[in-house]
Design a protein around this motif. Sequence first.
Motif, PDB file in Angstrom:
ATOM      1  N   ALA A  28       0.854  -1.178   0.000  1.00  0.00           N
ATOM      2  CA  ALA A  28       0.000   0.000   0.000  1.00  0.00           C
ATOM      3  C   ALA A  28       0.892   1.231   0.000  1.00  0.00           C
ATOM      4  CB  ALA A  28      -0.913   0.002   1.225  1.00  0.00           C
ATOM      5  N   THR A  29       0.361   2.358  -0.461  1.00  0.00           N
ATOM      6  CA  THR A  29       1.194   3.533  -0.670  1.00  0.00           C
ATOM      7  C   THR A  29       0.652   4.776   0.035  1.00  0.00           C
ATOM      8  OG1 THR A  29       0.056   4.339  -2.650  1.00  0.00           O
ATOM      9  CG2 THR A  29       1.715   2.607  -2.964  1.00  0.00           C
ATOM     10  N   SER A  30       1.485   5.815   0.017  1.00  0.00           N
ATOM     11  CA  SER A  30       1.112   7.087   0.629  1.00  0.00           C
ATOM     12  C   SER A  30       0.053   7.822  -0.175  1.00  0.00           C
ATOM     13  CB  SER A  30       2.347   7.969   0.789  1.00  0.00           C
ATOM     14  OG  SER A  30       2.945   8.230  -0.467  1.00  0.00           O
ATOM     15  N   SER A  31      -0.129   7.459  -1.446  1.00  0.00           N
ATOM     16  CA  SER A  31      -1.159   8.089  -2.268  1.00  0.00           C
ATOM     17  C   SER A  31      -2.480   7.329  -2.228  1.00  0.00           C
ATOM     18  CB  SER A  31      -0.674   8.215  -3.708  1.00  0.00           C
ATOM     19  OG  SER A  31      -0.320   6.954  -4.250  1.00  0.00           O
ATOM     20  N   GLY A  32      -2.563   6.274  -1.396  1.00  0.00           N
ATOM     21  CA  GLY A  32      -3.824   5.575  -1.190  1.00  0.00           C
ATOM     22  C   GLY A  32      -4.073   4.387  -2.077  1.00  0.00           C
ATOM     23  N   SER A  33      -3.081   3.923  -2.816  1.00  0.00           N
ATOM     24  CA  SER A  33      -3.274   2.789  -3.717  1.00  0.00           C
ATOM     25  C   SER A  33      -2.831   1.484  -3.069  1.00  0.00           C
ATOM     26  CB  SER A  33      -2.504   3.000  -5.020  1.00  0.00           C
ATOM     27  OG  SER A  33      -1.108   3.104  -4.776  1.00  0.00           O
ATOM     28  N   GLY A  36      -5.231   9.283   0.645  1.00  0.00           N
ATOM     29  CA  GLY A  36      -4.068   9.457   1.495  1.00  0.00           C
ATOM     30  C   GLY A  36      -3.473   8.133   1.917  1.00  0.00           C
ATOM     31  N   PRO A  37      -2.472   8.159   2.790  1.00  0.00           N
ATOM     32  CA  PRO A  37      -1.709   6.957   3.137  1.00  0.00           C
ATOM     33  C   PRO A  37      -2.552   5.813   3.692  1.00  0.00           C
ATOM     34  CG  PRO A  37      -0.583   8.921   3.913  1.00  0.00           C
ATOM     35  CD  PRO A  37      -1.936   9.366   3.446  1.00  0.00           C
TER      36      PRO A  37
END
Length: 349
Positions: free
Chosen positions: A84-89, A114-115
């Motif tokens: 998972a990422t800081s951009s919400g993906s 968001g994260p």
Amino acid sequence: MANSPSFRRHPHPSSIDLVRWLPSSATSPSGRLLAAAVHDPSSGPASSSIHLLSLSDPGSPLASLPLPSRATALRCSPAALAAATSSGSLHLLPSSFDANAAVAVPGGAGFHMGPVRGLDCGGEEWVTAGEDGRVHVIGGGGDGRVVARRVWDGKGMAGYEAARWASPAEFATGGAGCGVQWWDRRKGDVVMAQSNGIWGHGIVTGMVHSIDIHPSRKHICVVGGSSGTIFAWDLRWPQQLTPLSGVGLNGTAQPVCESEVWEVLFDTYTQSSDIISSVATRVLPVMMCSEDGILAVVEQDERPLELLAEPCAINSFDIDPQNPSDVVCALEWESIGVLTRGRDTMAEE
């Protein structure tokens, strides 16, 4: 008699945020394998990725999967790897690390804004929990697609930092301002129990960073968070928390550190000091890592066993499920550490 632990540092060209053992790596021709979330701020926008690494040479990636932003959570299951990422993906990759078969759930209004800090696999489904206060369960849609179903939307009022499955129907979440919550999907995806935790006599609200649940004792959560706090939450006695480490707990637990506890895991290698009582009520040994560079084992009513004291943060660690004597950790100073307990040399194959 068991041999003294050995520790080796492997320099890496990028910052290591997270590291995990791959459960299926025992059969790999490259030997035992690791997955690491790496970040290089000097390399432009495409600076974050997941690397497949061999334990024999962690500094040279065998394969790589680029990410749209910095990884905030990384988990492995026997069938897949998820980041998972800081951009919400969310990015799902087969355990074979075939990048062409990777599937992504993009961040945004339909998923996370968001994260995404909490991530875990529960059988065939994944759970995510984000700083936006949203909780999702992700699984197959029956036609080859990946479907994310929203379980809860906190509207940003309280963010989540951790999530952990206890069974295919139950999971726990934790974060800022919401303590620890226990969800039961059989009851309609509702919170069945909640704990506010132990934080400096209740004067300051703490942050939950990590949750682990023992596979044979799904009713017991161990929680790591801010100010060196580690405690156990037993659903049989939800109001009677057991402190394992912390600052300002009236001497009920010895603080192993005074900084953020980034991760906690039940340590299946360390035997409990009291085997008889551990069968019923004793909290089993727990390993932790911290912002001030401590890797240690803590146990109820015992002095902490310090394994490492590094001059930098230990961002993440993982215990090898096939060989629990071996621990891998991500050091803030661009290196991967491998700790081997009870053997003179590490089995590379």
